[in-house]
Write a protein that holds these residues in place. Structure first.
Motif, PDB file in Angstrom:
ATOM      1  N   ASP A   1     -96.617  26.871  -5.360  1.00  0.00           N
ATOM      2  CA  ASP A   1     -96.905  27.928  -6.358  1.00  0.00           C
ATOM      3  C   ASP A   1     -97.871  28.790  -5.600  1.00  0.00           C
ATOM      4  O   ASP A   1     -97.497  30.057  -5.565  1.00  0.00           O
ATOM      5  CB  ASP A   1     -97.609  27.655  -7.562  1.00  0.00           C
ATOM      6  CG  ASP A   1     -98.004  28.881  -8.276  1.00  0.00           C
ATOM      7  OD1 ASP A   1     -97.281  29.646  -8.544  1.00  0.00           O
ATOM      8  OD2 ASP A   1     -98.833  28.567  -9.239  1.00  0.00           O
ATOM      9  N   ARG A   2     -99.022  28.458  -4.867  1.00  0.00           N
ATOM     10  CA  ARG A   2     -99.983  29.301  -4.118  1.00  0.00           C
ATOM     11  C   ARG A   2    -100.716  28.387  -3.194  1.00  0.00           C
ATOM     12  O   ARG A   2    -101.314  27.450  -3.700  1.00  0.00           O
ATOM     13  CB  ARG A   2    -100.746  29.766  -5.273  1.00  0.00           C
ATOM     14  CG  ARG A   2    -101.827  30.799  -4.496  1.00  0.00           C
ATOM     15  CD  ARG A   2    -102.988  31.196  -5.378  1.00  0.00           C
ATOM     16  NE  ARG A   2    -102.708  32.217  -6.638  1.00  0.00           N
ATOM     17  CZ  ARG A   2    -102.831  33.572  -6.525  1.00  0.00           C
ATOM     18  NH1 ARG A   2    -103.637  33.849  -5.544  1.00  0.00           N
ATOM     19  NH2 ARG A   2    -102.640  34.398  -7.430  1.00  0.00           N
ATOM     20  N   ILE A   3    -100.487  28.533  -2.078  1.00  0.00           N
ATOM     21  CA  ILE A   3    -101.215  27.573  -0.862  1.00  0.00           C
ATOM     22  C   ILE A   3    -102.532  27.953  -0.833  1.00  0.00           C
ATOM     23  O   ILE A   3    -102.892  29.307  -0.303  1.00  0.00           O
ATOM     24  CB  ILE A   3    -100.284  27.729   0.322  1.00  0.00           C
ATOM     25  CG1 ILE A   3     -98.943  27.121  -0.100  1.00  0.00           C
ATOM     26  CG2 ILE A   3    -101.049  26.804   1.459  1.00  0.00           C
ATOM     27  CD1 ILE A   3     -98.033  27.734   1.289  1.00  0.00           C
ATOM     28  N   LEU A   4    -103.499  26.893  -1.039  1.00  0.00           N
ATOM     29  CA  LEU A   4    -104.919  27.219  -0.640  1.00  0.00           C
ATOM     30  C   LEU A   4    -105.257  26.228   0.439  1.00  0.00           C
ATOM     31  O   LEU A   4    -105.055  25.060   0.514  1.00  0.00           O
ATOM     32  CB  LEU A   4    -105.752  26.671  -1.986  1.00  0.00           C
ATOM     33  CG  LEU A   4    -105.434  27.522  -3.081  1.00  0.00           C
ATOM     34  CD1 LEU A   4    -106.186  26.867  -4.386  1.00  0.00           C
ATOM     35  CD2 LEU A   4    -106.115  29.015  -3.020  1.00  0.00           C
TER      36      LEU A   4
ATOM     37  N   HIS B   1    -102.130  20.159  -3.209  1.00  0.00           N
ATOM     38  CA  HIS B   1    -100.850  20.761  -4.155  1.00  0.00           C
ATOM     39  C   HIS B   1     -99.935  19.874  -4.569  1.00  0.00           C
ATOM     40  O   HIS B   1     -99.675  18.725  -3.916  1.00  0.00           O
ATOM     41  CB  HIS B   1    -100.326  21.631  -3.287  1.00  0.00           C
ATOM     42  CG  HIS B   1    -101.181  22.885  -2.546  1.00  0.00           C
ATOM     43  ND1 HIS B   1    -101.970  22.522  -1.358  1.00  0.00           N
ATOM     44  CD2 HIS B   1    -101.776  23.938  -2.856  1.00  0.00           C
ATOM     45  CE1 HIS B   1    -102.697  23.480  -1.194  1.00  0.00           C
ATOM     46  NE2 HIS B   1    -102.561  24.706  -1.930  1.00  0.00           N
TER      47      HIS B   1
ATOM     48  N   ASP C   1     -94.732  34.291   1.435  1.00  0.00           N
ATOM     49  CA  ASP C   1     -94.519  34.039   2.909  1.00  0.00           C
ATOM     50  C   ASP C   1     -94.626  32.458   3.052  1.00  0.00           C
ATOM     51  O   ASP C   1     -94.829  31.646   2.134  1.00  0.00           O
ATOM     52  CB  ASP C   1     -96.111  34.606   3.705  1.00  0.00           C
ATOM     53  CG  ASP C   1     -97.153  34.198   3.319  1.00  0.00           C
ATOM     54  OD1 ASP C   1     -97.355  33.306   2.351  1.00  0.00           O
ATOM     55  OD2 ASP C   1     -98.622  34.491   3.596  1.00  0.00           O
TER      56      ASP C   1
ATOM     57  N   HIS D   1     -91.909  24.134  -1.623  1.00  0.00           N
ATOM     58  CA  HIS D   1     -92.202  25.380  -2.303  1.00  0.00           C
ATOM     59  C   HIS D   1     -93.364  24.983  -3.122  1.00  0.00           C
ATOM     60  O   HIS D   1     -93.346  24.234  -3.978  1.00  0.00           O
ATOM     61  CB  HIS D   1     -91.118  26.064  -3.433  1.00  0.00           C
ATOM     62  CG  HIS D   1     -89.758  26.358  -2.482  1.00  0.00           C
ATOM     63  ND1 HIS D   1     -89.674  27.880  -2.262  1.00  0.00           N
ATOM     64  CD2 HIS D   1     -88.988  26.022  -1.883  1.00  0.00           C
ATOM     65  CE1 HIS D   1     -88.613  28.080  -1.819  1.00  0.00           C
ATOM     66  NE2 HIS D   1     -88.035  26.938  -1.278  1.00  0.00           N
TER      67      HIS D   1
ATOM     68  N   THR E   1    -105.133  20.592   4.526  1.00  0.00           N
ATOM     69  CA  THR E   1    -104.168  21.195   3.540  1.00  0.00           C
ATOM     70  C   THR E   1    -103.195  20.204   2.902  1.00  0.00           C
ATOM     71  O   THR E   1    -102.302  19.484   3.943  1.00  0.00           O
ATOM     72  CB  THR E   1    -103.550  22.364   3.822  1.00  0.00           C
ATOM     73  OG1 THR E   1    -104.519  23.423   4.283  1.00  0.00           O
ATOM     74  CG2 THR E   1    -102.787  23.277   2.794  1.00  0.00           C
TER      75      THR E   1
ATOM     76  N   ASP F   1     -95.023  29.820   0.014  1.00  0.00           N
ATOM     77  CA  ASP F   1     -95.992  30.113  -0.916  1.00  0.00           C
ATOM     78  C   ASP F   1     -95.285  31.193  -2.046  1.00  0.00           C
ATOM     79  O   ASP F   1     -94.997  32.244  -1.569  1.00  0.00           O
ATOM     80  CB  ASP F   1     -97.064  30.914  -0.297  1.00  0.00           C
ATOM     81  CG  ASP F   1     -98.160  31.250  -1.204  1.00  0.00           C
ATOM     82  OD1 ASP F   1     -97.838  31.770  -2.339  1.00  0.00           O
ATOM     83  OD2 ASP F   1     -99.441  31.062  -1.013  1.00  0.00           O
ATOM     84  N   GLU F   2     -94.945  30.638  -3.212  1.00  0.00           N
ATOM     85  CA  GLU F   2     -94.001  31.144  -4.244  1.00  0.00           C
ATOM     86  C   GLU F   2     -94.842  32.488  -4.548  1.00  0.00           C
ATOM     87  O   GLU F   2     -94.136  33.515  -5.159  1.00  0.00           O
ATOM     88  CB  GLU F   2     -93.767  30.142  -5.323  1.00  0.00           C
ATOM     89  CG  GLU F   2     -92.946  28.991  -4.903  1.00  0.00           C
ATOM     90  CD  GLU F   2     -91.694  29.545  -5.029  1.00  0.00           C
ATOM     91  OE1 GLU F   2     -90.892  29.256  -5.907  1.00  0.00           O
ATOM     92  OE2 GLU F   2     -91.067  29.939  -3.860  1.00  0.00           O
ATOM     93  N   HIS F   3     -96.036  32.537  -4.705  1.00  0.00           N
ATOM     94  CA  HIS F   3     -96.970  33.674  -5.133  1.00  0.00           C
ATOM     95  C   HIS F   3     -96.881  34.846  -4.035  1.00  0.00           C
ATOM     96  O   HIS F   3     -96.432  35.896  -4.502  1.00  0.00           O
ATOM     97  CB  HIS F   3     -98.473  33.255  -5.227  1.00  0.00           C
ATOM     98  CG  HIS F   3     -99.460  34.245  -5.943  1.00  0.00           C
ATOM     99  ND1 HIS F   3     -99.081  34.592  -7.293  1.00  0.00           N
ATOM    100  CD2 HIS F   3    -100.253  35.205  -5.342  1.00  0.00           C
ATOM    101  CE1 HIS F   3    -100.124  35.644  -7.419  1.00  0.00           C
ATOM    102  NE2 HIS F   3    -100.432  35.755  -6.459  1.00  0.00           N
ATOM    103  N   LEU F   4     -97.044  34.479  -2.868  1.00  0.00           N
ATOM    104  CA  LEU F   4     -97.328  35.553  -1.710  1.00  0.00           C
ATOM    105  C   LEU F   4     -95.864  35.926  -1.201  1.00  0.00           C
ATOM    106  O   LEU F   4     -95.658  36.807  -0.531  1.00  0.00           O
ATOM    107  CB  LEU F   4     -98.136  35.327  -0.854  1.00  0.00           C
ATOM    108  CG  LEU F   4     -99.793  35.199  -0.985  1.00  0.00           C
ATOM    109  CD1 LEU F   4    -100.605  34.614   0.057  1.00  0.00           C
ATOM    110  CD2 LEU F   4    -100.229  36.641  -1.701  1.00  0.00           C
TER     111      LEU F   4
END
Lengths: 325, 325
Positions: free
Chosen positions: A18-21, A26, A100, A16, B102, A95-98
Motif C-alpha cells: 500500500d505504502r512503502i515506509l 509491511h 513508483d 504490491h 525494510t 508502492d501502490e500509493h505513490l
C-alpha cells in the motif's frame, strides 16, 4: 526462426504494498514470480505476434525451477541449460500509493566454462533447427552478463551465428558493445548514453558510425521520448511519435528488438521498415504494465510514426522541448 | 522432547543494499534464504543448546522446496507437512548505510482441512515419540496463522497436547490468545500491547490474571527493554537487566520461549527460574544479527538479571526513563 539468448536471466518477483515506509514492516499478498531477462522479453513479444521463437537461457537451483515453471506456463518455446549456480532474483516493490517501484537486482552467478559451452551448443543446434526456405534465422543476444563472464562469450556467440548464416541482433552495453561490433553483429541497439559510454564519442551519429566501421550493418539508436534513429553506411533515418507516451518504459527497448527480429526473420531488410515497426512496438510497450508485452493498438501507433532523414545539425541539437510530461 | 509448531512458516529472504532509494534500482549480491517463522526460531535456539527438538511446519511449492533445503542444512530435526499452497515469502532489505531494514511479509495461504489434519497427526505422533523417563514433552505453538485458518486450530492442538500429558506453550496474539487460555495452554507469552489488545484490559497484571482465570498456569509478559514479568495464581515476579541492550529485537521473544521450553522439558517448573533464563536468552538474542540465535555470553547476562517481586503500584507506573538509547 528467432533464437533469443538471455545470458543472465532472473526470476522477477513483484510485490504490491500500500505504502512503502523505509525501515518499516509491511504485509502483502503473495508476490508474482515471472521468468525475466531482456532476451525473454524479446521472445515473449515475438511469440505473441506469431513469430517462430526459441528462447534460450540458463537455469539453476530452486529459483531456476520456479523460473522454468513460469516459462513453461507462458507458452513461449524455450530450452533451459541447467547450471549449478542458482538463477538470480530480481525483486520489485510497487508502492501502490505513490505508484513508483523500488527494484533490487541480484548481480547473478557466472556459469562454468562447460555450462557456457552447453549454451553455445544449444545456440548452434537451435539455429540449425530453423526452417530454411530461403530465410535466414535471427539470433538475438540481449541483456547483461553475470559478473566474471568471459569477454569472449558474446563475440563467440555472434561469430557462431554469422558462421551458420544467421542475422545477429545484439542488445548490450559497455565494452561488450564494441566487441559485438568487432565480431560482426548485424544489428546493434544501444541507447544514446550506452553508445557514448562505449565509444567515448559524444555525438550519436559519429558513435553509430564507429560501430558500423567496426563491423555492424545497422545501428538502431533508442532515444527515449525522442524516438529512434537508424544508421547504416548509406543513410540516417529518424522515427518518432508526434507526442511521446507516458507509461512504463521497462521493456520498451526489448519490444524494439523484437520488432526488428520479427521483420528480419520474414526477410524484411529495409532499415526504414525496421525502424518504423521498432518505434511503434517500443511505444506500444510503454503502454503495458509488464515488460515483454505490447499494447494491441500498435498498428495505430505505427501509422502515426513520423519518419524523416534529418540534417546532422538537427540531430545534434539538444531537444529540451520533447521531454515527456 | 520439545515439539514446535509453526503454522504459518515463511521463506525469509534478505538482501543487503548500500543505500535504499525508494523508487530506485539497486544492485545486490545474491540474497540469503532461510527457513523462517517463530516456531522455527524457538527450535533453532533450543537445538543449539542441546535440547531434543522436533520442528513441525507446513511446506509447499518451489518456495517450500527451498525452505526444506535450508532447514535440512541447519541440522534442526524437523518434519514438514506437504501442502498444496506455496510457502509464503518474507523479504528484508537491509540498508547498509542507515542500518535499518525494510520488511515485506506475505500473509500466507491457508492449508486445506486435510492438510491441517495431517499437521495435527504429526503433532500427536511427535509427542508420542517423546522419551518418557518421567518427563513431560513440551509442545510450543508459535507465530501467526495464515488468513482464513480455522478458529479451532490452535485450541485443538493445545487440547491434543494436554490430553497426551504435554506442557503447552503458546505464543500468539489477538482472539487466539484468549482461545489458547480457554483451551488450557500451560504458558502464554504475550507482550504488553498484545495482552491489552486481546483482553481489553489496560493493566498488564489484571490482563495476565484474566488469562490465568481462563485456564493458563503461567503468563510470561515480555516488556521490551523493561524485561519480563511472570504472573501465576500465586506470585508476580519481575526480571530485568540493569541496562537494556541495544541490538536486533527480532527473535528475542522466541528466545524467551525457547528458554522456557528447554527448562520445562528438563522438569524445571519454578517460575523464577523460567523467568530468569527467559530474560537472559531474550537479551542474548538482541545481541545477534539473526533471529533464532542467542549470544554465547548468555550465562553472564543471566547472572546480571535482577529479579524482584514488585508492588503493583511500581508496575503500573509508566517507565519513560528506561527507553533504550
Amino acid at each position: 526462426m528467432i533464437v533469443t539468448v538471455t545470458p543472465n536471466p532472473a526470476l522477477d518477483l513483484t510485490w504490491h504494498v500500500d505504502r512503502i515506509l523505509p525501515g518499516g514492516t509491511h504485509r502483502a499478498d503473495t508476490g508474482v514470480a515471472r521468468a525475466g531477462g531482456k532476451g525473454l522479453n524479446v521472445a515473449r513479444v515475438a511469440h505473441a505476434h506469431g513469430a517462430p521463437v526459441r528462447a534460450l537461457a540458463t537455469a539453476g537451483g530452486p529459483t531456476g525451477d520456479e523460473f522454468a515453471a513460469e516459462l513453461a506456463a507462458s507458452g513461449v518455446p524455450h530450452e533451459l541449460i541447467p547450471v549449478r549456480g542458482a538463477t538470480r532474483r530480481s525483486i520489485a516493490l510497487v508502492d501502490e500509493h505513490l505508484g513508483d517501484t523500488t527494484i533490487v537486482n541480484e548481480r547473478g552467478l557466472n556459469p562454468g566454462p562447460e555450462e557456457w559451452a552447453a549454451l553455445a551448443e544449444a545456440v548452434r543446434r537451435s539455429l540449425g533447427d530453423a526452417p530454411v526456405r530461403g530465410r535466414k534465422p535471427v539470433l538475438v543476444l540481449s541483456g547483461s552478463l553475470p559478473p566474471g563472464a568471459p569477454d569472449e562469450l558474446l563475440p563467440g556467440l555472434i561469430r557462431l551465428g554469422r558462421n551458420v548464416g544467421a542475422t545477429v541482433i545484439a542488445d548490450t552495453s559497455g565494452p561488450a558493445l564494441l566487441a559485438a561490433a568487432d565480431a560482426g553483429a548485424t544489428v546493434l541497439k544501444p541507447n544514446a548514453a550506452e553508445l557514448a559510454e562505449a565509444t567515448g564519442i559524444a555525438d550519436p551519429v559519429a558513435g553509430a558510425c564507429e560501430l558500423l566501421h567496426r563491423g555492424a550493418s545497422l545501428v538502431l539508436l533508442s532515444r527515449g521520448a525522442d524516438g529512434m534513429l537508424a544508421v547504416t553506411s548509406e543513410e540516417i533515418v529518424r522515427a518518432r511519435l508526434a507526442e511521446p507516451l507516458a507509461g512504463n518504459p521497462t521493456g520498451a527497448g526489448d519490444a524494439a528488438v523484437a520488432a526488428c527480429a520479427v521483420l528480419l526473420a520474414r526477410g524484411v531488410k529495409d532499415p526504414v521498415a525496421l525502424l518504423r515497426r521498432a518505434t511503434a512496438w517500443s511505444a506500444a510497450a510503454v503502454l503495458m504494465p509488464l515488460a515483454g508485452e505490447i499494447h494491441p493498438s500498435w498498428p495505430d501507433l505505427e501509422s502515426a510514426v513520423m519518419v524523416d532523414s534529418p540534417s546532422l545539425t538537427a540531430l545534434r541539437r539538444p531537444s529540451v522541448e520533447r521531454t515527456p510530461r
